[in-house]
Design an enzyme around this catalytic site. Structure first.
Site, PDB file in Angstrom:
ATOM      1  N   LYS A 100     -55.477  15.338  35.519  1.00  0.00           N
ATOM      2  CA  LYS A 100     -55.236  14.927  36.900  1.00  0.00           C
ATOM      3  C   LYS A 100     -54.523  15.978  37.737  1.00  0.00           C
ATOM      4  O   LYS A 100     -53.498  16.521  37.335  1.00  0.00           O
ATOM      5  CB  LYS A 100     -54.415  13.635  36.914  1.00  0.00           C
ATOM      6  CG  LYS A 100     -55.238  12.416  36.517  1.00  0.00           C
ATOM      7  CD  LYS A 100     -54.353  11.247  36.186  1.00  0.00           C
ATOM      8  CE  LYS A 100     -53.821  10.567  37.434  1.00  0.00           C
ATOM      9  NZ  LYS A 100     -52.826   9.527  37.080  1.00  0.00           N
ATOM     10  N   GLY A 132     -47.988  18.465  26.092  1.00  0.00           N
ATOM     11  CA  GLY A 132     -48.271  17.754  24.850  1.00  0.00           C
ATOM     12  C   GLY A 132     -49.667  18.007  24.319  1.00  0.00           C
ATOM     13  O   GLY A 132     -49.849  18.419  23.168  1.00  0.00           O
ATOM     14  N   GLY A 140     -43.082  17.468  29.529  1.00  0.00           N
ATOM     15  CA  GLY A 140     -42.516  17.329  30.871  1.00  0.00           C
ATOM     16  C   GLY A 140     -41.351  18.272  31.113  1.00  0.00           C
ATOM     17  O   GLY A 140     -41.242  18.885  32.182  1.00  0.00           O
ATOM     18  N   ARG A 163     -40.970  16.879  14.046  1.00  0.00           N
ATOM     19  CA  ARG A 163     -39.728  16.799  14.826  1.00  0.00           C
ATOM     20  C   ARG A 163     -38.508  16.601  13.933  1.00  0.00           C
ATOM     21  O   ARG A 163     -37.411  17.049  14.267  1.00  0.00           O
ATOM     22  CB  ARG A 163     -39.822  15.656  15.834  1.00  0.00           C
ATOM     23  CG  ARG A 163     -40.709  16.048  16.982  1.00  0.00           C
ATOM     24  CD  ARG A 163     -40.732  15.012  18.072  1.00  0.00           C
ATOM     25  NE  ARG A 163     -41.449  15.559  19.212  1.00  0.00           N
ATOM     26  CZ  ARG A 163     -42.057  14.823  20.130  1.00  0.00           C
ATOM     27  NH1 ARG A 163     -42.014  13.515  20.061  1.00  0.00           N
ATOM     28  NH2 ARG A 163     -42.679  15.399  21.122  1.00  0.00           N
TER      29      ARG A 163
END
Ligand code: ADP
Ligand code: MG
Length: 397
Positions: free
Chosen positions: A203, A352, A375, A41
């Protein structure tokens, strides 16, 4: 210009000369024992910094790091990040151990033209996540121009992403954000068909929104990972002790019915790599008896998935096909990654763990775009207007 957003590259470099430019970055690098474990990053942030240095701007960098929960946590200082950034940039870098306030503001005016100042972790202040107007106003005093190059936080209504914007006359997105938006926009704006969505991960509840919006856009949906078991169970198929979200069974059933009404082909696994625990003996079964759990999509299903992938023109993939962190259950994720890499299609991987899996398997170069923001990428692909982009757009293009 993209989607009504001004890009840093739209500005005349001469207009940046001597200006104080506040840049929101994502310098949230993984740490291990106080050291930076992975500087990807930081490297990704170099282009925007160099552009501003070359233009003679006074560059002020801000970012979050970890989850300090609104207070100063020594182990989450951005200081080591600054040290590493200075090495990568091969320049002197100023650091201030607070984020806002008179001293910081003074320093933003004192650094020389072409100089770089890194301020302390935004999330040491509760006002950052709360999008507190007072904290946003303080951030607003730190620059004349605002640049957002932190794609991974654009879906957050935080002070450094959204609240501060009204305090700037000029704001734009940086090169990383521009690249992400260009790449992801191709999924929203007339994607070449067939468009295949691949969803996996743990999930169903995490991914319902993605599923609902993808089913309006794709021609086929491949479902793997633990979430497949809730869908199989919803169809009355025995899945043994596999992870099932009991309270989502009706929803799963309804989603499948809606896919069928819309003519979206849904592919679920028909064989499974099972065991009694992640460390236990492994076998491949078509039906999972009580006492055993599915930890990966079976090889037969990977073959079916791969055929669909090979015939597609656009692919969006989120979520690993199995518990890929354990080698015995990494096969389907690897198989799907190979199929996606080999496809003559526009291919995007977001999320991710999915991005990590593709990188870990050494397939990154064969994917058209790997999104850096989990996200944020998911929300963008669903067609949600991200708060960070909405904020930038108020400053026009
Ligand atoms: P992403 O970060 O790409 O959005 P998720 O966080 O939704 O992906 O899901 C990743 C996690 O799902 C991984 O930790 C993986 O081990 C887990 N997982 C996938 N399939 C299974 C399975 N069958 N059983 C248990 N865990 C699984
Ligand atoms: Mg994850």
């Amino acid at each position: 210009m993209i989607r009504g957003l001004r890009e840093l590259s739209d500005l005349d470099p001469a207009s940046l000369d001597g200006q104080r430019v506040l840049v929101r970055l994502d310098l949230n690098a993984p740490l291990s024992h106080g050291q930076i474990a992975d500087d990807t990053r930081l490297r990704a942030a170099l282009p925007v910094i160099r552009t501003l240095q070359d233009a003679g701007a006074r560059t002020i960098l801000c970012s979050h790091l970890g989850r300090p929960k609104g207070r100063r946590v020594q182990g989450l200082s951005l200081m080591p990040v600054g040290v590493r950034l200075a090495e990568l940039l091969q320049t002197e870098l100023h650091f201030h151990d607070d984020t806002v306030g008179d001293d910081v503001e003074y320093l933003t005016r004192e650094i020389p033209k072409g100089g770089v100042l890194l301020i302390e972790n935004l999330r040491f202040h509760p006002g950052e996540k709360a999008n507190d107007p007072g904290f946003a106003a303080q951030l607003g005093k730190l620059g004349d121009i605002y640049v957002n190059d932190a794609f991974g936080v654009l879906h957050r209504s935080h002070a450094s992403v959204a609240g501060l914007i009204q305090h700037f006359d000029l704001a734009c997105c940086g090169p990383l954000v521009a690249r992400e938006i260009r790449a992801l926009d191709r999924l929203l704006d007339g994607p070449e068909r067939p468009y295949v969505g691949i969803l996996g991960g743990a999930k169903v509840s995490d991914k319902i929104a993605v599923l609902e919006s993808l089913m309006n856009r794709v021609d086929s949906l491949l479902i793997g990972g633990a979430m497949a078991y809730t869908f199989l169970r919803a169809q009355g198929i025995e899945v043994g002790d596999s992870l099932v979200e009991e309270d989502r069974l009706l929803l799963a059933q309804r989603l499948l019915e809606r896919c069928s009404a819309k003519g979206v082909n849904v592919f679920l696994p028909t064989d499974h790599v099972v065991s009694d625990s992640p460390q236990g003996d492994v076998q491949v079964l078509k039906e999972i008896p009580a006492g055993l759990k599915g930890f990966d999509v079976g090889p037969g299903s990977v073959g079916r998935f791969s055929d669909v992938i090979a015939r597609s023109s656009t692919i969006f993939w989120n979520g690993p096909m199995g518990m890929f962190e354990v080698e015995a259950f990494a096969g389907a994720t690897r198989g799907v990654a190979e199929a996606v890499a080999a496809a003559e299609a526009y291919t995007v991987v977001g999320g991710g763990d999915s991005a990590a899996a593709v990188n870990q398997l050494g397939m990154a170069e064969k994917i058209s775009h790997i999104s850096t923001g989990g996200g944020a990428a998911l929300e963008f692909v669903q067609g949600t207007d991200l708060p960070g982009l909405a904020a930038l757009r108020t400053k026009g293009g």
